[in-house]
Design a protein around this motif. Sequence first.
Motif, PDB file in Angstrom:
ATOM      1  N   ARG A   1      50.110 -64.383 -40.819  1.00 30.04           N
ATOM      2  CA  ARG A   1      50.018 -64.885 -42.195  1.00 30.04           C
ATOM      3  C   ARG A   1      49.218 -66.179 -42.246  1.00 30.04           C
ATOM      4  O   ARG A   1      48.379 -66.359 -43.137  1.00 30.04           O
ATOM      5  CB  ARG A   1      51.423 -65.100 -42.766  1.00 30.04           C
TER       6      ARG A   1
ATOM      7  N   GLY B   1      58.894 -66.075 -42.862  1.00 24.16           N
ATOM      8  CA  GLY B   1      58.385 -64.868 -42.220  1.00 24.16           C
ATOM      9  C   GLY B   1      59.368 -63.717 -42.245  1.00 24.16           C
ATOM     10  O   GLY B   1      59.044 -62.607 -41.809  1.00 24.16           O
TER      11      GLY B   1
ATOM     12  N   ARG C   1      54.608 -62.610 -37.165  1.00 24.17           N
ATOM     13  CA  ARG C   1      54.271 -62.434 -38.596  1.00 24.17           C
ATOM     14  C   ARG C   1      53.642 -63.702 -39.168  1.00 24.17           C
ATOM     15  O   ARG C   1      52.682 -63.642 -39.933  1.00 24.17           O
ATOM     16  CB  ARG C   1      55.526 -62.124 -39.404  1.00 24.17           C
TER      17      ARG C   1
ATOM     18  N   ARG D   1      45.584 -65.523 -42.146  1.00 24.27           N
ATOM     19  CA  ARG D   1      44.978 -65.040 -43.407  1.00 24.27           C
ATOM     20  C   ARG D   1      44.880 -66.159 -44.435  1.00 24.27           C
ATOM     21  O   ARG D   1      44.158 -66.036 -45.423  1.00 24.27           O
ATOM     22  CB  ARG D   1      45.820 -63.885 -43.987  1.00 24.27           C
TER      23      ARG D   1
ATOM     24  N   GLY E   1      60.387 -62.110 -44.744  1.00 21.07           N
ATOM     25  CA  GLY E   1      59.994 -61.082 -45.714  1.00 21.07           C
ATOM     26  C   GLY E   1      60.521 -61.297 -47.124  1.00 21.07           C
ATOM     27  O   GLY E   1      60.550 -60.358 -47.918  1.00 21.07           O
ATOM     28  N   LYS E   2      60.910 -62.536 -47.449  1.00 22.50           N
ATOM     29  CA  LYS E   2      61.462 -62.811 -48.788  1.00 22.50           C
ATOM     30  C   LYS E   2      60.451 -62.489 -49.885  1.00 22.50           C
ATOM     31  O   LYS E   2      60.771 -61.783 -50.846  1.00 22.50           O
ATOM     32  CB  LYS E   2      61.892 -64.293 -48.898  1.00 22.50           C
ATOM     33  N   THR E   3      59.243 -63.025 -49.738  1.00 22.77           N
ATOM     34  CA  THR E   3      58.241 -62.844 -50.797  1.00 22.77           C
ATOM     35  C   THR E   3      57.830 -61.380 -50.903  1.00 22.77           C
ATOM     36  O   THR E   3      57.661 -60.852 -52.008  1.00 22.77           O
ATOM     37  CB  THR E   3      57.025 -63.754 -50.529  1.00 22.77           C
ATOM     38  N   THR E   4      57.705 -60.725 -49.755  1.00 23.34           N
ATOM     39  CA  THR E   4      57.329 -59.305 -49.753  1.00 23.34           C
ATOM     40  C   THR E   4      58.371 -58.487 -50.520  1.00 23.34           C
ATOM     41  O   THR E   4      58.031 -57.681 -51.388  1.00 23.34           O
ATOM     42  CB  THR E   4      57.214 -58.796 -48.296  1.00 23.34           C
TER      43      THR E   4
HETATM   44  N1  LIG Z   1      59.857 -55.916 -43.025  1.00 15.85           N
HETATM   45  C1  LIG Z   1      58.707 -56.376 -42.552  1.00 15.85           C
HETATM   46  N2  LIG Z   1      58.190 -55.881 -41.412  1.00 15.85           N
HETATM   47  C2  LIG Z   1      57.024 -56.345 -40.925  1.00 15.85           C
HETATM   48  N3  LIG Z   1      56.284 -57.316 -41.520  1.00 15.85           N
HETATM   49  C3  LIG Z   1      56.754 -57.840 -42.645  1.00 15.85           C
HETATM   50  C4  LIG Z   1      57.989 -57.422 -43.218  1.00 15.85           C
HETATM   51  N4  LIG Z   1      58.220 -58.145 -44.342  1.00 15.85           N
HETATM   52  C5  LIG Z   1      57.178 -58.980 -44.444  1.00 15.85           C
HETATM   53  N5  LIG Z   1      56.297 -58.799 -43.447  1.00 15.85           N
HETATM   54  C6  LIG Z   1      55.059 -59.544 -43.222  1.00 15.85           C
HETATM   55  O1  LIG Z   1      55.417 -60.789 -42.653  1.00 15.85           O
HETATM   56  C7  LIG Z   1      54.724 -61.861 -43.266  1.00 15.85           C
HETATM   57  C8  LIG Z   1      55.724 -62.821 -43.854  1.00 15.85           C
HETATM   58  O2  LIG Z   1      56.393 -62.195 -44.951  1.00 15.85           O
HETATM   59  P1  LIG Z   1      56.762 -63.020 -46.259  1.00 15.85           P
HETATM   60  O3  LIG Z   1      57.245 -62.021 -47.263  1.00 15.85           O
HETATM   61  O4  LIG Z   1      55.634 -63.902 -46.644  1.00 15.85           O
HETATM   62  O5  LIG Z   1      57.992 -63.882 -45.704  1.00 15.85           O
HETATM   63  P2  LIG Z   1      58.749 -65.129 -46.349  1.00 15.85           P
HETATM   64  O6  LIG Z   1      58.447 -65.127 -47.814  1.00 15.85           O
HETATM   65  O7  LIG Z   1      60.192 -64.896 -46.045  1.00 15.85           O
HETATM   66  O8  LIG Z   1      58.228 -66.345 -45.634  1.00 15.85           O
HETATM   67  C9  LIG Z   1      53.821 -61.269 -44.315  1.00 15.85           C
HETATM   68  O9  LIG Z   1      52.502 -61.270 -43.836  1.00 15.85           O
HETATM   69  C10 LIG Z   1      54.347 -59.852 -44.525  1.00 15.85           C
HETATM   70  O10 LIG Z   1      53.293 -58.964 -44.769  1.00 15.85           O
END
Ligand SMILES: Nc1ncnc2c1ncn2[C@@H]1O[C@H](COP(=O)(O)OP(=O)(O)O)[C@@H](O)[C@H]1O
Length: 142
Positions: free
Chosen positions: A124, A20, A120, A127, A22-25
């Motif tokens: 997620r 959560g 978060r 969804r 934000g790695k993938t984002t």
């Molecule tokens: N900087 C951010 N601020 C708020 N929400 C975020 C941020 N980065 C990611 N998210 C949201 O949080 C959720 C988890 O992000 P994700 O990239 O899947 O994390 P990870 O890959 O680290 O598990 C997603 O639904 C994304 O849209």
Amino acid sequence: MRDADAGHEPRLILLCGLPGSGKTTLAKRLAREIPAVRLCPDEWMADLGIDLFDEGTRDRLERRFWAHAQQLLRLGQTVILEFGFWGRSERDEKRLRARGLGIPVELHYLRAPIDELGRRLEARNGRGECGTVPITRQLLEG
Ligand SMILES: Nc1ncnc2c1ncn2[C@@H]1O[C@H](COP(=O)(O)OP(=O)(O)O)[C@@H](O)[C@H]1O
Ligand SMILES: [Mg+2]
């Protein structure tokens, strides 16, 4: 030339952070901007029908990804590893090896308060995005 790839020098990008964070984002954005190859164990495991909590298979896949990443780096391709990298030894192994190949390494450390991570992940999980691990609050705290 885009800012994210000043000089077009291939590099290894490590994304470190809890579920959560934000790695993938971030990885998706960097992959587009640089451009770079993104290696995400969660997505591959989901696509291959592997249980995302099968840690033995995850370890083997990450080792295979790492061998593949080194081939790509040698060929001049920037690579992003989304392994989480919770252990310092994991990060150090990749850093030292890349340095040995003469490849610059970028470590992005993503963090957010645990309540924010929980919110978060709840969103997620709701969804049900393919290629994401459904992480409960209990797992997160663990
Ligand atoms: N900087 C951010 N601020 C708020 N929400 C975020 C941020 N980065 C990611 N998210 C949201 O949080 C959720 C988890 O992000 P994700 O990239 O899947 O994390 P990870 O890959 O680290 O598990 C997603 O639904 C994304 O849209
Ligand atoms: Mg992810």
